[in-house]
Design a protein around this motif. Structure first.
Motif, mmCIF file in Angstrom:
data_model
loop_
_atom_site.group_PDB
_atom_site.id
_atom_site.type_symbol
_atom_site.label_atom_id
_atom_site.label_comp_id
_atom_site.label_asym_id
_atom_site.label_seq_id
_atom_site.Cartn_x
_atom_site.Cartn_y
_atom_site.Cartn_z
ATOM 1 N N GLY A 83 1.179 -16.086 2.023
ATOM 2 C CA GLY A 83 -0.144 -16.113 2.412
ATOM 3 C C GLY A 83 -0.478 -15.305 3.501
ATOM 4 N N VAL A 84 0.313 -14.094 3.808
ATOM 5 C CA VAL A 84 0.161 -13.266 5.078
ATOM 6 C C VAL A 84 -0.204 -11.881 4.313
ATOM 7 C CG1 VAL A 84 1.304 -11.795 6.520
ATOM 8 C CG2 VAL A 84 1.914 -14.100 6.445
ATOM 9 N N THR A 85 -1.353 -11.310 5.164
ATOM 10 C CA THR A 85 -1.870 -10.024 4.895
ATOM 11 C C THR A 85 -1.637 -9.100 6.189
ATOM 12 O OG1 THR A 85 -3.622 -10.811 3.461
ATOM 13 C CG2 THR A 85 -3.874 -8.630 4.632
ATOM 14 N N ILE A 86 -1.120 -7.980 5.976
ATOM 15 C CA ILE A 86 -0.689 -6.995 7.113
ATOM 16 C C ILE A 86 -1.665 -6.080 6.726
ATOM 17 C CG2 ILE A 86 0.991 -5.597 7.951
ATOM 18 C CD1 ILE A 86 3.206 -7.527 7.160
ATOM 19 N N GLY A 87 -2.464 -5.534 7.699
ATOM 20 C CA GLY A 87 -3.415 -4.534 7.811
ATOM 21 C C GLY A 87 -2.722 -3.109 7.773
ATOM 22 N N LYS A 121 1.358 -15.192 9.813
ATOM 23 C CA LYS A 121 0.146 -15.010 9.987
ATOM 24 C C LYS A 121 -0.525 -13.700 9.839
ATOM 25 C CE LYS A 121 -0.799 -15.676 14.872
ATOM 26 N NZ LYS A 121 -1.600 -16.020 15.939
ATOM 27 N N ASP A 122 -1.647 -13.575 9.472
ATOM 28 C CA ASP A 122 -2.209 -12.346 9.145
ATOM 29 C C ASP A 122 -2.002 -11.285 10.489
ATOM 30 O OD1 ASP A 122 -2.868 -13.175 6.659
ATOM 31 O OD2 ASP A 122 -5.208 -13.015 7.083
ATOM 32 N N VAL A 123 -1.812 -9.929 10.161
ATOM 33 C CA VAL A 123 -1.733 -8.915 11.080
ATOM 34 C C VAL A 123 -2.872 -8.047 11.004
ATOM 35 C CG1 VAL A 123 -0.556 -7.076 12.338
ATOM 36 C CG2 VAL A 123 0.867 -9.082 11.201
ATOM 37 N N PRO A 124 -3.823 -7.908 12.001
ATOM 38 C CA PRO A 124 -4.943 -6.816 11.975
ATOM 39 C C PRO A 124 -4.625 -5.520 11.869
ATOM 40 C CG PRO A 124 -4.790 -7.812 14.068
ATOM 41 C CD PRO A 124 -3.624 -8.467 13.232
ATOM 42 N N ASP A 125 -5.499 -4.417 11.259
ATOM 43 C CA ASP A 125 -5.221 -3.174 11.241
ATOM 44 C C ASP A 125 -4.873 -2.852 12.636
ATOM 45 O OD1 ASP A 125 -6.049 -3.324 8.807
ATOM 46 O OD2 ASP A 125 -8.103 -2.491 9.003
ATOM 47 N N ASN A 126 -4.034 -1.608 12.458
ATOM 48 C CA ASN A 126 -3.787 -0.987 13.958
ATOM 49 C C ASN A 126 -3.007 -1.620 14.931
ATOM 50 O OD1 ASN A 126 -5.088 1.586 12.921
ATOM 51 N ND2 ASN A 126 -6.839 0.337 13.124
ATOM 52 N N GLY A 183 0.823 -1.162 -0.098
ATOM 53 C CA GLY A 183 0.054 -0.031 0.008
ATOM 54 C C GLY A 183 0.910 1.285 -0.019
ATOM 55 N N ASP A 184 0.174 2.321 0.443
ATOM 56 C CA ASP A 184 0.784 3.855 0.572
ATOM 57 C C ASP A 184 1.590 3.911 1.759
ATOM 58 O OD1 ASP A 184 -0.454 4.356 -1.819
ATOM 59 O OD2 ASP A 184 -2.262 5.030 -0.821
ATOM 60 N N GLN A 185 2.589 4.552 1.892
ATOM 61 C CA GLN A 185 3.265 4.954 2.933
ATOM 62 C C GLN A 185 3.960 3.960 4.049
ATOM 63 O OE1 GLN A 185 4.073 8.084 3.642
ATOM 64 N NE2 GLN A 185 2.289 9.448 2.648
ATOM 65 N N VAL A 186 4.497 2.940 3.046
ATOM 66 C CA VAL A 186 5.220 1.670 3.680
ATOM 67 C C VAL A 186 6.676 1.848 3.649
ATOM 68 C CG1 VAL A 186 5.503 -0.714 3.683
ATOM 69 C CG2 VAL A 186 3.194 0.412 3.030
ATOM 70 N N ARG A 187 7.289 1.635 4.724
ATOM 71 C CA ARG A 187 8.725 1.718 4.979
ATOM 72 C C ARG A 187 9.400 0.154 4.951
ATOM 73 N NH1 ARG A 187 13.868 3.254 3.723
ATOM 74 N NH2 ARG A 187 15.362 2.948 5.741
ATOM 75 N N LEU A 188 10.092 -0.033 3.844
ATOM 76 C CA LEU A 188 10.660 -1.442 3.884
ATOM 77 C C LEU A 188 11.940 -1.500 4.386
ATOM 78 C CD1 LEU A 188 9.257 -2.528 0.282
ATOM 79 C CD2 LEU A 188 8.346 -3.080 2.405
ATOM 80 N N ASN A 189 12.150 -2.003 5.530
ATOM 81 C CA ASN A 189 13.623 -1.717 6.065
ATOM 82 C C ASN A 189 14.761 -2.410 5.651
ATOM 83 O OD1 ASN A 189 15.587 -0.208 7.861
ATOM 84 N ND2 ASN A 189 13.965 0.032 9.166
ATOM 85 N N ARG A 190 15.900 -2.185 6.022
ATOM 86 C CA ARG A 190 17.078 -3.239 5.849
ATOM 87 C C ARG A 190 16.964 -4.659 6.298
ATOM 88 N NH1 ARG A 190 22.260 -0.949 4.808
ATOM 89 N NH2 ARG A 190 22.122 1.237 4.628
ATOM 90 N N GLY A 191 17.319 -5.523 5.669
ATOM 91 C CA GLY A 191 17.095 -7.051 6.094
ATOM 92 C C GLY A 191 15.672 -7.533 5.823
ATOM 93 N N GLY A 249 -0.604 -3.297 3.888
ATOM 94 C CA GLY A 249 -1.775 -2.208 3.989
ATOM 95 C C GLY A 249 -0.800 -0.939 3.904
ATOM 96 N N ASN A 250 -1.661 0.222 4.004
ATOM 97 C CA ASN A 250 -1.127 1.599 4.228
ATOM 98 C C ASN A 250 -0.339 1.790 5.515
ATOM 99 O OD1 ASN A 250 -2.358 2.104 1.456
ATOM 100 N ND2 ASN A 250 -4.372 2.233 2.500
#
Length: 242
Positions: A111-115, A128-133, A59-67, A97-98
């Motif tokens: 298979g993972v969704t991060i909110g 496993k999935d991570v809920p929003d907030n 999504g938007d405003q995501v920081r993909l960090n080292r490693g 997500g955003n």
């Protein structure tokens, strides 16, 4: 065919060398869906599985960090081939997500969704999935608190850390801390309508880098301390020794 592979390799290596938006745009050309205002660590420090690029959505405003590792498949079938004489493919989508921040050395498996509005702690392996907030950490990663709870904890802890920073500057360098020492901690002694008083601080850059709250901050932020000297008084930092 050989020429095409050579050209693809050159494009990939160039994008990895340049990094930043060049690398993000390269991932987009490969089929990875990436939103706006994302940042990515130097490509040599991350592993993004583009064997199936259409399985990655960011999504938007995501920081993909080292490693960071994003893995849309695995090859566990190697064991099945040798044991059972069968080949079983294994793949799955990764959706981020955003407004998500990854600490260093995180891994997200297939298979993972991060909110939305999530923080993924240093070294987490997300299976496993991570809920929003949510704030998650650990191996395997689990929810440790909500983003609201973490925000309230950080408000208190940030103040403690900033005062300790002032004391350590005095202890290590033997001098009174200076305004320019506090490139992030200025929030405790600078109100939104006072930034012109502190030209030595990179306030606008800090408030617009990897997410923009500059205008909101100018109109709403009230510093805890009246000024820099009051901040130092709270830290119990004395004047320079004679």
């Amino acid at each position: 065919m050989l020429l095409s592979r050579i050209i693809r390799s050159i494009k990939r290596r160039y994008a990895e060398y340049k990094g930043g938006e060049v690398y993000i745009n390269y991932l987009r050309t490969q089929g990875v869906r990436i939103g706006k205002n994302c940042t990515i660590a130097p490509p040599k420090t991350v592993q993004i599985d583009i064997s199936r690029p259409y399985l990655i959505e960011i999504g938007d405003q995501v920081r993909l960090n080292r490693g960071l590792t994003l893995m849309t498949h695995d090859f566990t079938t190697l064991v099945f081939k040798n044991l059972y004489g069968e080949f079983l493919p294994s793949s799955g989508k990764i959706k981020i997500g955003n407004n998500v921040y990854f600490g260093r050395n995180c891994t997200v498996l297939k298979g993972v969704t991060i909110g939305d509005n999530c923080i993924i702690g240093f070294g987490a392996i997300v299976m496993k999935d991570v809920p929003d907030n949510s704030v998650v950490a650990g191996i395997p990663a689990r929810v440790i608190c909500s983003i609201d709870e973490y925000f309230e904890k950080r408000k208190k802890k940030s103040l403690e850390e900033s005062l300790e920073l002032a004391r350590e500057i005095k202890k290590v360098y033997g001098r009174k801390p200076r305004i320019e020492d506090f490139k992030e901690e200025f929030v405790f002694f600078v109100s939104g309508d006072e930034i012109d008083k502190y030209p030595e601080l990179p306030i606008k850059r800090q408030l617009t880098y990897m997410g923009n709250c500059y205008d909101r901050w100018l109109h709403s932020h009230k510093a805890l301390f009246q000024d820099f000297n009051a901040f130092l008084d709270a830290a119990q930092v004395t004047d320079d020794e004679k």
